[in-house]
Design an enzyme around this catalytic site. Structure first.
Site, PDB file in Angstrom:
ATOM      1  N   HIS A 205       0.823  -1.207   0.000  1.00 35.05           N
ATOM      2  CA  HIS A 205       0.000   0.000   0.000  1.00 35.05           C
ATOM      3  C   HIS A 205       0.854   1.252   0.000  1.00 35.05           C
ATOM      4  CE1 HIS A 205      -4.417  -0.839   1.109  1.00 35.05           C
ATOM      5  NE2 HIS A 205      -3.922  -1.945   0.583  1.00 35.05           N
TER       6      HIS A 205
ATOM      7  N   GLU B 230      -6.544  -0.847  -5.741  1.00 32.75           N
ATOM      8  CA  GLU B 230      -7.586   0.045  -5.250  1.00 32.75           C
ATOM      9  C   GLU B 230      -7.240   1.488  -5.605  1.00 32.75           C
ATOM     10  OE1 GLU B 230      -6.312  -3.210  -2.619  1.00 32.75           O
ATOM     11  OE2 GLU B 230      -5.417  -1.214  -2.868  1.00 32.75           O
TER      12      GLU B 230
END
Length: 338
Positions: free
Chosen positions: A38, A107
């Site tokens: 991330h 995402e």
């Protein structure tokens, strides 16, 4: 025999903690560890989002047996596929035969940060993933390579640091559309528990027959069920979000706003909460019965060492997994007396 893995959750733990936990997981007998990749945490109070590829380098030196995977890297916008190909090849040279590249469509939370546009269309994201995987496999052949595709360009690129054994590519699939692509382009599957039976059946029917199938499941081990529910709500409220929300919402602030719309009980419908290891064993067993040969357990919250000890003592032996004797590695799993 099923293989059971431990999740390195970069969004909630510092890089040194993750390296330590990887070593403890190896000592406890886990077969593999998988690290999230991330740029931003889901919610701000996670407080971390270290660069997974730096942490992988440290993990490669802190461990010697356990397999290591990205869980998962998105090669669509934030990373160009050529960069992922180089990073994965280097990681594989640091861990001969132990590294696996997990890829998915990512995402918006992480992919928008470099100014690129994250496609809302799942079909478009999957088309981009197909092309990205093609580029990665092409560059892993060595020699100078060019590629001019619909989404990506590679111009005079060559990876000089190639491992003797190339890593497998495990493709993430949340639903049947992605599972079909995973069966087509991947060496293996990883699923995140939403539709486990439908996804594994689609994967096998689309070219995945005989390939490894992994599932990630989220638990929150704690001293009581109520305490664990509160911890899961504080640390992982995204588990209660429905539909496409987790893939399209752009910032931690938005996820924090959605957190106010759910309750600890909502989160506990997805995250198995409480002190009873038998419930975790039962859940893992159900996935094994579905045909998953690897189960990745994501322990939510601060009690990482306690959970690793629980796995060593109770969960892993239930599936015939025994860690090497302490004298074989020179290390012991720290924690309370057993």
């Amino acid at each position: 025999m099923v293989e059971i893995g431990y999740k390195l959750f970069t969004e909630a733990h510092s890089a040194p903690e993750l390296v330590k936990n990887a070593r403890l997981a190896e000592d406890a007998g886990f077969s593999f560890v998988s690290i999230s990749d991330h740029y931003l945490p889901w919610i701000s109070n996670h407080g971390h989002a270290g660069f997974a590829w730096c942490i992988l380098g440290a993990v490669s030196q802190a461990t010697s047996r356990v397999r290591v995977a990205t869980g998962v890297t998105c090669p669509l916008v934030r990373y160009h596929p050529a960069i992922v190909a180089q990073a994965a090849a280097t990681a594989a040279t640091m861990m001969p035969g132990r590294f696996e590249l997990g890829l998915g469509t990512g995402e918006n939370l992480n992919e928008h940060v470099t100014g690129g546009i994250f496609p809302i269309s799942e079909q478009l994201r999957l088309d981009m993933l197909r092309e990205a995987v093609k580029i990665i496999r092409t560059l892993w052949k060595g020699e100078m390579q060019d590629y001019y595709g619909i989404y990506y360009t590679v111009d005079n690129a060559r990876i000089y640091e190639l491992p003797q054994e190339l890593p497998e590519i495990r493709i993430s699939a949340e639903g049947p559309m992605a599972a079909e692509v995973a069966g087509e382009i991947g060496d293996a599957l990883i699923h995140f528990e939403q539709k486990p039976e439908e996804v594994i059946e689609t994967f096998r029917a689309s070219g995945g027959e005989g390939k490894s199938c992994m599932i990630e499941t989220v638990v929150c081990y704690g001293r009581s069920e109520e305490e664990a529910k509160r911890t899961a709500y504080e640390w992982f409220p995204v588990a209660a979000n429905k539909g496409e929300l987790n893939w399209v919402v752009p910032t931690p602030t938005h996820f924090e706003q959605m957190q106010q719309m759910v309750t600890p009980e909502d989160v506990a419908k997805t995250v198995l909460c409480g002190p009873d290891p038998e419930k975790i064993i039962e859940k893992v067993g159900k996935f094994v019965d579905m045909g998953y040969d690897s189960v990745l357990i994501h322990q939510v919250g601060p009690e990482q060492e306690a959970f690793i000890n629980l796995a060593h003592d109770v969960i892993l032996p239930e599936f015939g997994i025994r860690p090497p004797r302490p004298e074989a590695t020179g290390r012991m799993v720290p924690g309370p007396a057993r």
